[in-house]
Write an enzyme that holds these catalytic residues in place. Structure first.
Site, PDB file in Angstrom:
ATOM      1  N   VAL A 104       0.762  -1.269   0.084  1.00 58.12           N
ATOM      2  CA  VAL A 104      -0.123   0.171  -0.116  1.00 58.12           C
ATOM      3  C   VAL A 104       0.978   1.181   0.113  1.00 58.12           C
ATOM      4  CG1 VAL A 104      -2.001  -1.203   1.209  1.00 58.12           C
ATOM      5  CG2 VAL A 104      -0.147  -0.106   2.593  1.00 58.12           C
ATOM      6  N   SER A 110      -3.981   3.589  17.370  1.00 59.68           N
ATOM      7  CA  SER A 110      -3.581   3.098  18.502  1.00 59.68           C
ATOM      8  C   SER A 110      -3.444   3.737  19.683  1.00 59.68           C
ATOM      9  CB  SER A 110      -2.000   2.661  18.183  1.00 59.68           C
ATOM     10  OG  SER A 110      -1.387   2.167  19.321  1.00 59.68           O
ATOM     11  N   TYR A 134       5.730   4.504  14.924  1.00 59.92           N
ATOM     12  CA  TYR A 134       4.439   3.878  14.613  1.00 59.92           C
ATOM     13  C   TYR A 134       3.556   4.704  15.470  1.00 59.92           C
ATOM     14  CZ  TYR A 134       0.605   0.234  15.803  1.00 59.92           C
ATOM     15  OH  TYR A 134      -0.389  -0.058  15.686  1.00 59.92           O
ATOM     16  N   ALA A 135       3.615   5.403  16.568  1.00 64.28           N
ATOM     17  CA  ALA A 135       2.826   6.164  17.233  1.00 64.28           C
ATOM     18  C   ALA A 135       2.368   7.426  16.505  1.00 64.28           C
ATOM     19  CB  ALA A 135       2.896   6.315  18.695  1.00 64.28           C
ATOM     20  N   ALA A 136       3.283   8.039  15.741  1.00 68.23           N
ATOM     21  CA  ALA A 136       3.375   9.270  15.107  1.00 68.23           C
ATOM     22  C   ALA A 136       2.550   9.031  13.766  1.00 68.23           C
ATOM     23  CB  ALA A 136       4.737   9.729  14.620  1.00 68.23           C
ATOM     24  N   SER A 137       2.728   7.820  12.988  1.00 68.85           N
ATOM     25  CA  SER A 137       2.079   7.442  11.992  1.00 68.85           C
ATOM     26  C   SER A 137       0.597   7.311  12.390  1.00 68.85           C
ATOM     27  CB  SER A 137       2.651   6.277  11.113  1.00 68.85           C
ATOM     28  OG  SER A 137       2.422   5.105  12.046  1.00 68.85           O
ATOM     29  N   LYS A 138       0.273   6.549  13.455  1.00 71.82           N
ATOM     30  CA  LYS A 138      -1.010   6.197  13.718  1.00 71.82           C
ATOM     31  C   LYS A 138      -1.759   7.283  14.176  1.00 71.82           C
ATOM     32  CE  LYS A 138      -1.489   1.914  12.703  1.00 71.82           C
ATOM     33  NZ  LYS A 138      -2.520   1.514  11.923  1.00 71.82           N
TER      34      LYS A 138
END
Length: 228
Positions: free
Chosen positions: A47, A125, A138-142
């Site tokens: 994706v 998240s 991960y947290a920044a992207s979510k």
């Protein structure tokens, strides 16, 4: 009281559908009568590649003529301390977790606008609010995709197209199990608990079905219900 969903004559796209929540959702949608298209890196769909997503949507339209719902579950998660986080790892998290959702929404929007109906569901998240050592990328992207989804919801609402975001809580998916330490998993097991992917499915089916026809631009936080 049991909720039953009838997805006959509906086409559902599930990204990240080869494992975890995506796989459980794909199975449930098939059982409810939907034609399910699973897109996953394991079957050659990345994706993060806008051309791959464009080709995927065009292929679905050629074969099935419509896309009624999209469960955008493709994601990656790797734990790395921020002072050791490479540019490549940071960008890969953004490319899959944020850009991947954007690529799907961009291609799906004109399809669902023409249909004047459709539902898209993205996943955030709990780490966005609580943080966790090593989870910065991960947290920044979510966190960023919440704003993306809310803006898309406003744009598409006049066309009968809905966009929502689900924070599924702690779920025993490969994404979580491969990233978390043994100590972290033990801590969660002894406190808030860890769900199975199948436990999230009822909420997902509700959010992509006509049962939530008046809900868009919402962030739903799922909490684990203790077993009786």
């Amino acid at each position: 009281m049991k909720a039953r969903y009838d997805f006959r004559d509906s086409v559902v796209l599930v990204t990240g559908g080869a494992s975890g929540i995506g796989a459980a959702t794909a199975r449930a949608c098939e059982q409810a009568g939907a034609t399910v298209v699973v897109a996953d890196i394991k079957n050659g769909i990345d994706v993060a590649d806008p051309r791959a997503v464009k080709g995927l949507v065009q292929d679905i339209l050629t074969k099935h003529g419509r896309i009624d719902a999209a469960v955008l579950a493709a994601a990656i998660q790797k734990r790395t301390p921020i002072d050791s986080l490479s540019d490549e790892e940071w960008r890969r998290h953004m490319a899959v977790n944020l850009d991947g959702v954007f690529h799907c929404m961009r291609e799906l929007a004109p399809v669902m606008k023409r249909q004047r109906r459709g539902a898209m569901l993205a996943f955030t998240s709990g780490l966005v609010n609580m943080g966790w050592p090593g989870a910065a990328a991960y947290a920044a992207s979510k966190g960023a995709l919440i704003g993306l989804a809310k803006c898309a919801a406003q744009e598409l609402r006049p066309y009968g197209v809905r966009v929502n975001v689900l924070s599924p809580g702690l779920v025993a998916t490969p994404l979580f199990l491969d990233a978390a330490s043994a100590e972290e998993k033990a801590m969660y097991e002894s406190s808030v608990g860890i769900s199975r992917p199948e436990d999230v499915v009822p909420t997902i089916l509700h959010l992509i079905s006509e049962a939530s026809a008046n809900l868009t631009g919402a962030l739903i936080e799922r909490r684990l219900v203790p077993a009786k």
